[in-house]
Design an enzyme around this catalytic site. Structure first.
Site, mmCIF file in Angstrom:
data_model
loop_
_atom_site.group_PDB
_atom_site.id
_atom_site.type_symbol
_atom_site.label_atom_id
_atom_site.label_comp_id
_atom_site.label_asym_id
_atom_site.label_seq_id
_atom_site.Cartn_x
_atom_site.Cartn_y
_atom_site.Cartn_z
ATOM 1 N N ARG A 170 65.364 16.578 0.345
ATOM 2 C CA ARG A 170 65.537 15.162 0.734
ATOM 3 C C ARG A 170 66.743 14.532 0.055
ATOM 4 O O ARG A 170 66.708 13.370 -0.368
ATOM 5 C CB ARG A 170 64.282 14.326 0.401
ATOM 6 C CG ARG A 170 63.025 14.745 1.052
ATOM 7 C CD ARG A 170 63.099 14.786 2.575
ATOM 8 N NE ARG A 170 61.906 15.429 3.040
ATOM 9 C CZ ARG A 170 61.818 16.745 3.242
ATOM 10 N NH1 ARG A 170 62.881 17.525 3.102
ATOM 11 N NH2 ARG A 170 60.690 17.275 3.622
ATOM 12 N N SER A 219 56.902 9.478 3.753
ATOM 13 C CA SER A 219 56.582 9.650 2.324
ATOM 14 C C SER A 219 57.380 8.674 1.471
ATOM 15 O O SER A 219 58.595 8.561 1.623
ATOM 16 C CB SER A 219 56.916 11.072 1.877
ATOM 17 O OG SER A 219 56.072 11.980 2.538
ATOM 18 N N GLU A 289 61.482 8.590 -2.475
ATOM 19 C CA GLU A 289 62.138 9.262 -1.335
ATOM 20 C C GLU A 289 62.708 8.200 -0.387
ATOM 21 O O GLU A 289 63.770 8.385 0.185
ATOM 22 C CB GLU A 289 61.140 10.157 -0.592
ATOM 23 C CG GLU A 289 61.778 10.817 0.634
ATOM 24 C CD GLU A 289 60.883 11.841 1.322
ATOM 25 O OE1 GLU A 289 60.118 12.545 0.621
ATOM 26 O OE2 GLU A 289 60.943 11.919 2.560
HETATM 27 C C1 LIG Z 1 55.774 8.425 10.299
HETATM 28 C C2 LIG Z 1 56.961 9.006 9.574
HETATM 29 C C3 LIG Z 1 56.988 10.360 9.305
HETATM 30 C C4 LIG Z 1 58.075 10.932 8.631
HETATM 31 N N1 LIG Z 1 58.075 12.272 8.378
HETATM 32 C C5 LIG Z 1 59.154 12.838 7.766
HETATM 33 C C6 LIG Z 1 59.186 14.257 7.531
HETATM 34 O O1 LIG Z 1 58.289 15.006 7.881
HETATM 35 N N2 LIG Z 1 60.289 14.764 6.917
HETATM 36 C C7 LIG Z 1 61.334 13.990 6.522
HETATM 37 O O2 LIG Z 1 62.319 14.513 5.972
HETATM 38 N N3 LIG Z 1 61.321 12.634 6.725
HETATM 39 C C8 LIG Z 1 60.271 12.049 7.325
HETATM 40 N N4 LIG Z 1 60.242 10.694 7.548
HETATM 41 C C9 LIG Z 1 61.349 9.864 7.039
HETATM 42 C C10 LIG Z 1 62.481 9.617 8.064
HETATM 43 O O3 LIG Z 1 62.026 9.829 9.369
HETATM 44 C C11 LIG Z 1 63.683 10.510 7.793
HETATM 45 O O4 LIG Z 1 64.198 10.314 6.505
HETATM 46 C C12 LIG Z 1 64.805 10.281 8.832
HETATM 47 O O5 LIG Z 1 65.685 11.366 8.770
HETATM 48 C C13 LIG Z 1 65.561 8.970 8.634
HETATM 49 O O6 LIG Z 1 66.391 8.778 9.777
HETATM 50 P P1 LIG Z 1 66.864 7.303 10.189
HETATM 51 O O7 LIG Z 1 67.853 7.423 11.283
HETATM 52 O O8 LIG Z 1 65.691 6.443 10.473
HETATM 53 O O9 LIG Z 1 67.623 6.868 8.864
HETATM 54 P P2 LIG Z 1 67.496 5.490 8.070
HETATM 55 O O10 LIG Z 1 66.106 5.334 7.564
HETATM 56 O O11 LIG Z 1 68.063 4.382 8.846
HETATM 57 O O12 LIG Z 1 68.463 5.807 6.820
HETATM 58 C C14 LIG Z 1 68.120 6.817 5.901
HETATM 59 C C15 LIG Z 1 69.303 7.064 4.961
HETATM 60 O O13 LIG Z 1 70.373 7.634 5.683
HETATM 61 C C16 LIG Z 1 71.538 6.813 5.593
HETATM 62 N N5 LIG Z 1 72.186 6.876 6.919
HETATM 63 C C17 LIG Z 1 71.576 6.770 8.133
HETATM 64 N N6 LIG Z 1 72.462 6.996 9.130
HETATM 65 C C18 LIG Z 1 73.660 7.217 8.521
HETATM 66 C C19 LIG Z 1 74.972 7.532 9.005
HETATM 67 N N7 LIG Z 1 75.236 7.659 10.306
HETATM 68 N N8 LIG Z 1 75.968 7.712 8.091
HETATM 69 C C20 LIG Z 1 75.730 7.605 6.762
HETATM 70 N N9 LIG Z 1 74.509 7.303 6.244
HETATM 71 C C21 LIG Z 1 73.490 7.132 7.118
HETATM 72 C C22 LIG Z 1 71.054 5.433 5.178
HETATM 73 O O14 LIG Z 1 72.027 4.764 4.454
HETATM 74 C C23 LIG Z 1 69.856 5.807 4.320
HETATM 75 O O15 LIG Z 1 70.303 6.164 3.029
HETATM 76 C C24 LIG Z 1 59.171 10.107 8.212
HETATM 77 C C25 LIG Z 1 59.140 8.732 8.518
HETATM 78 C C26 LIG Z 1 58.051 8.175 9.196
HETATM 79 C C27 LIG Z 1 58.054 6.718 9.516
#
Ligand SMILES: Cc1cc2nc3c(=O)[nH]c(=O)nc-3n(C[C@H](O)[C@H](O)[C@H](O)COP(=O)(O)OP(=O)(O)OC[C@H]3O[C@@H](n4cnc5c(N)ncnc54)[C@H](O)[C@@H]3O)c2cc1C
Length: 302
Positions: A170, A219, A289
Site C-alpha cells: 500500500r 481498511s 492506510e
Molecule cells: C469498500 C472498499 C474496499 C476497498 N478494498 C481495497 C482493497 O482490497 N485493496 C486496496 O488496496 N484498497 C482497497 N480500498 C481502498 C481504495 O479503493 C484504493 O486505495 C484505491 O486504489 C484508491 O483509488 P482512488 O481513485 O479512489 O484514489 P483516491 O482515494 O482518490 O486517492 C488515493 C491516493 O492516491 C492519490 N492519487 C489518486 N489519483 C492520483 C493521480 N492520478 N496522480 C497522483 N496521485 C493520485 C491521492 O493523492 C491519494 O494519496 C477499498 C476501499 C473501499 C471503499
C-alpha cells in the site's frame, strides 16, 4: 481564482464539498475542485498553480480518502471523469488514470488475461490504485507494470519504469507533486478457467469479509508485521464502538463506517481510540492506510 476559472477548459467547482467526492461521504470544501479536459488543460492548470504558489492535491475517486471537516485550502485535481482511454492489444494494456480499476480488471478478465483478476472489487481509479499500490488476495497493481506516465507541475510529461518508483505494501514513491496520467501493463495470456477461478476467490472473499453495505474508505490501517490490523482492533474489544454516526464495523474491525451523518472528527476520534488502545494492549502502533487531506499535523498522534 477568477483567472484560473476562465482558463480551465474542463470543470472547476469553487468551494466544492469534498463529501461529494469521497466514498466516506465526508469532507469540507476544497477551494477549487478541478477536472481538466485533457493533457493540455492539465498542463496549463499545473503551471498556473506553480506560478501562483497554490497548494495542489491530486485525487482519483476518493475511495481511500479522509478529508477534514474544515476542507482543503488549495486546488484539488482529479482525472477521474476525463482521462478514460483504455486500449488492450494482445496482453498489453494501456490505460489512462481516470479509468476505473474495476473496468480495466473486467476487460482483462474478459480476454482471459491474468495478472489483475484478484483486484476485482477494489474501488477507485487506476491513478489511485497505482499511487496506493492497491492489492488484494495476493495480487498488486504494480506486479505487471511496464511503465507509468506522470505530469510535473511544469506541465511536462515524464515516464517511469518499475525500479525508478518503488512499490511496497500500500505504498509507492511517486513524488507528491507529480500527477499520474497513464500506465501500461503487460499481462499473461491465460485460459478462462484459471482467470475465473482466481476472480471467484477474490470476489467471494471480499463479499464474506467486508461491510460493503455502508460507506467507508476500505481498511483504515495497514496491517502491521505482527498480523491483521482488524484482528488487534477486535481483540482490543473495539468492534461496534461508535462516535457520532461513525462506527468501527462489527463485520470487519479495520473498516470504519459512516452510517449517514458522520463527520471527519468522528472518524478521527475512532482512529485515535484504536491506535491508543491497540498500542496500550499489544505494543503495536497502527499506521494509517487511508490518505488524509486538510488536517493539521499531529491530528492522528496518540
Ligand atoms: C469498500 C472498499 C474496499 C476497498 N478494498 C481495497 C482493497 O482490497 N485493496 C486496496 O488496496 N484498497 C482497497 N480500498 C481502498 C481504495 O479503493 C484504493 O486505495 C484505491 O486504489 C484508491 O483509488 P482512488 O481513485 O479512489 O484514489 P483516491 O482515494 O482518490 O486517492 C488515493 C491516493 O492516491 C492519490 N492519487 C489518486 N489519483 C492520483 C493521480 N492520478 N496522480 C497522483 N496521485 C493520485 C491521492 O493523492 C491519494 O494519496 C477499498 C476501499 C473501499 C471503499
Amino acid at each position: 481564482m477568477n483567472t484560473l476559472h476562465t482558463m480551465v477548459q474542463g470543470a472547476m467547482l469553487r468551494q466544492e464539498a469534498m463529501a461529494q467526492h469521497t466514498s466516506y461521504g465526508i469532507g469540507g470544501p476544497a477551494k477549487a475542485y478541478i477536472t481538466p479536459k485533457d493533457k493540455n488543460d492539465l498542463a496549463q492548470i499545473l503551471q498556473f498553480a506553480r506560478q501562483n504558489n497554490l497548494p495542489t492535491y491530486f485525487v482519483g475517486s476518493g475511495s481511500n480518502l479522509l478529508v477534514a471537516d474544515e476542507g482543503i485550502d488549495g486546488l484539488v485535481i482529479t482525472l477521474g471523469k476525463s482521462f478514460k482511454h483504455l486500449k488492450i492489444i494482445d496482453a498489453n494494456v494501456y490505460a489512462e488514470s481516470g479509468v476505473m480499476l474495476g473496468k480495466m480488471v473486467k476487460e482483462c478478465i474478459r480476454r482471459h488475461l491474468s495478472g489483475v483478476e484478484s483486484l476485482i472489487g477494489v474501488p477507485g481509479t487506476l491513478g489511485g490504485a497505482l499511487v496506493m499500490n492497491a492489492g488484494a488476495f495476493g495480487g498488486e497493481i504494480s506486479n505487471y507494470l511496464k511503465h507509468v506516465t506522470v505530469m510535473t507541475m511544469a506541465g511536462e510529461e515524464k515516464q517511469y519504469v518499475p525500479g525508478e518508483i518503488e512499490f511496497s505494501y500500500r505504498h509507492s514513491t511517486f513524488p507528491s507533486d507529480e500527477i499520474v496520467i497513464s500506465a501500461e501493463f503487460e499481462l499473461i495470456q491465460s485460459d478462462e478457467s484459471t482467470v475465473m477461478e482466481k476472480r471467484a476467490v477474490a470476489s467471494g472473499g471480499r463479499k464474506a469479509t467486508q461491510p460493503l453495505k455502508f460507506r467507508s474508505a476500505g481498511s483504515v490501517f495497514k496491517n502491521p508485521k505482527e498480523g491483521a490490523a482488524g484482528f488487534y482492533i477486535d481483540q482490543a474489544g473495539l468492534k461496534g464502538t461508535k462516535v457520532g454516526d461513525a462506527e468501527i464495523s462489527e463485520h470487519h474491525a479495520n473498516f470504519f463506517v459512516n452510517h449517514g451523518q458522520a463527520t471527519a472528527e468522528d472518524i478521527v476520534s475512532l482512529i485515535r481510540l484504536a491506535r491508543k488502545t491497540v498500542y496500550e494492549q499489544f505494543g503495536i502502533m497502527l499506521e494509517l492506510e487511508v490518505t488524509t487531506l486538510g488536517f493539521t499535523p499531529g491530528t492522528f498522534d496518540v
